[in-house]
Write a protein that holds these residues in place. Structure first.
Motif, short mmCIF file in Angstrom:
data_model
loop_
_atom_site.label_atom_id
_atom_site.label_comp_id
_atom_site.label_asym_id
_atom_site.label_seq_id
_atom_site.Cartn_x
_atom_site.Cartn_y
_atom_site.Cartn_z
N GLU A 140 -0.51 -5.02 10.47
CA GLU A 140 0.33 -5.71 9.50
C GLU A 140 0.51 -7.17 9.93
OE1 GLU A 140 3.61 -3.30 7.15
OE2 GLU A 140 3.83 -2.99 9.31
N VAL B 244 -5.13 0.72 -0.40
CA VAL B 244 -4.69 0.59 0.99
C VAL B 244 -3.63 1.64 1.29
CG1 VAL B 244 -3.63 -0.94 2.71
CG2 VAL B 244 -5.13 -1.89 0.95
N LYS C 193 -0.73 2.59 4.17
CA LYS C 193 0.02 2.13 5.33
C LYS C 193 0.38 3.34 6.20
CE LYS C 193 3.14 -1.03 4.70
NZ LYS C 193 4.33 -1.76 4.19
N HIS D 149 -7.85 0.44 4.85
CA HIS D 149 -8.49 0.01 3.61
C HIS D 149 -9.57 1.01 3.21
CE1 HIS D 149 -6.77 -4.15 3.56
NE2 HIS D 149 -6.62 -3.87 4.85
N GLU E 140 2.54 4.30 1.55
CA GLU E 140 2.96 4.61 2.91
C GLU E 140 2.75 6.09 3.22
OE1 GLU E 140 6.79 3.37 4.15
OE2 GLU E 140 6.50 1.26 3.57
N GLY F 110 0.82 -1.19 0.00
CA GLY F 110 0.00 0.00 0.00
C GLY F 110 0.86 1.24 0.00
N LYS G 261 -0.23 0.56 10.40
CA LYS G 261 -1.62 0.13 10.33
C LYS G 261 -2.04 0.19 8.87
CE LYS G 261 -2.38 -0.60 14.67
NZ LYS G 261 -0.96 -0.56 15.05
N LEU G 262 -2.80 -0.81 8.42
CA LEU G 262 -3.28 -0.86 7.05
C LEU G 262 -4.69 -0.29 7.00
CD1 LEU G 262 -2.03 -4.43 6.04
CD2 LEU G 262 -0.84 -2.23 5.85
#
Length: 366
Positions: free
Chosen positions: A87, A103, A105, A97, A5, A3, A94-95
């Motif tokens: 993760e 996504v 990060k 969505h 960052e 994803g 933290k991901l």
């Protein structure tokens, strides 16, 4: 999962989200996502910390002003957050969505996403509780001066309450709170019927006051149910967890009866930006390298815990005071109404100024 960052992700572009982002941009870098995008007459009063002001602020103008202060590209609109996860590798990100399938990060995740916050739900907070009242709000724009003094006018009836306050010389803000019944459902979804409902239930108010509602354009009228977080939840739920926290209405949704919802969001933003900036600027300990992720994660965690401690009691007091004031002022009981009008009138009016008399400190850090 791969994803994009980001150092700091702020979910929500309301007062709390934009102000926190602006505060962090003054001292560290931040990214804001999930955004859906002042006029004034001052009311001065003397309080325990000296003179301070009460102002009527148009939310839209405040948000536009904050947006203009942020660097281009900070706000990512139409980016609804649908879920959050850790993760799988046990990393520090933290991901986040999004509804479009992408996504993000996040090294730091801050939930400023309002009453129905996805982030607060992830932290374990319960859904805010409906208090059994709704509020119809509107702005009346006069072609010339409205002629009102810079004073907050309130009117009480049996189970209803209305208020009128000038924003500037030609704009008035007004509200009408009531206890809805099943037959009022259609009213709450139709601005024309809202206006008619308010005018028919205002009671004996001066014609000048009634005219404020009469000239209000339909697109300036809105209705919403009133809800709050049970105040004791602020002590047993997680305001922060690791590198995640919440602020504004995502933390302490309250009824609008003391006019402190937006003010509390501004206070949160100053305290949060200060605590987080101090954590990020802290020197690594024990010979750790600057780029060590776990050391930085621990500093971030400490900063967010400090924010939670500073704001927990303030949130508790504001939620409780707003609920109490609203319940008494909009009561339909004979005894409570007698006490409200004959005994508690001065006390209840003073609560608005007392709750505003608070110093959250400066944004700057040493």
């Amino acid at each position: 999962m791969e994803g994009v960052e980001a150092e700091i992700v702020i979910v929500g572009a309301g007062i709390a989200g934009l102000t926190t982002s602006l505060g962090l941009h003054r001292i560290v870098a931040a990214s804001t996502i999930s955004g859906l995008p002042t006029s004034e007459i001052s009311f001065t009063t003397k309080a325990s910390r000296g003179h301070h002001e009460v102002r009527g602020v148009r939310r839209k103008v405040l948000l536009e002003t904050l947006q203009k202060e942020l660097p281009s590209g900070t706000i990512r609109f139409s980016s609804k957050v649908v879920s959050i996860q850790e993760e799988e590798s046990g990393g520090c990100f933290k991901l986040v969505h999004l509804a479009n399938g992408s996504v993000v990060k996040a090294k730091v995740l801050i939930g400023c996403d309002g009453v129905n916050s996805v982030v607060s739900k992830w932290l374990g907070f319960k859904k805010p509780t409906f208090v059994g009242r709704s509020a119809i709000r509107g702005f009346a724009d006069f072609k010339g001066s409205h002629g009102f003094e810079p004073r907050f006018l309130q009117f009480f009836g049996k189970g209803v309450r209305s208020g009128f306050v000038p924003c500037n010389e030609d704009t008035m803000f007004w509200f009408f709170t009531f206890t809805p019944s099943t037959k009022d459902k259609e009213v709450e979804e139709n601005p024309a019927k809202m206006k008619e409902f308010v005018l028919s239930n205002l009671g004996k108010v001066p014609d000048k006051v009634k005219a404020v509602v009469e000239i209000t354009e339909l697109d300036s009228i809105a209705c919403s149910p009133l809800s709050f977080r049970r105040p004791w939840e602020l002590f047993w739920a997680n305001t922060s967890k690791g590198n995640v926290c919440v602020a504004g209405d995502a933390l302490h949704p309250m009824t609008p009866d003391i006019g402190q919802g937006g003010c509390a969001a501004l206070e949160d933003s100053v305290v949060l930006a200060r605590c987080l900036a101090e954590a990020l600027r802290e020197k690594p300990s024990g010979g750790m390298e600057e780029g060590d992720g776990k050391e930085e994660y621990k500093r971030i965690e400490r900063g967010l815990k400090l924010f939670a401690r500073e704001r927990r009691w303030r949130g508790f007091v504001l939620i409780s005071a707003a609920y109490m004031v609203g319940s008494v002022q909009q009561s339909s009981g004979v005894v409570v109404n007698f006490l409200r009008d004959k005994v508690l009138a001065t006390f209840l009016a003073g609560m608005l100024l007392k709750m505003a008399d608070f110093d959250c400190g400066r944004l700057s850090i040493s």
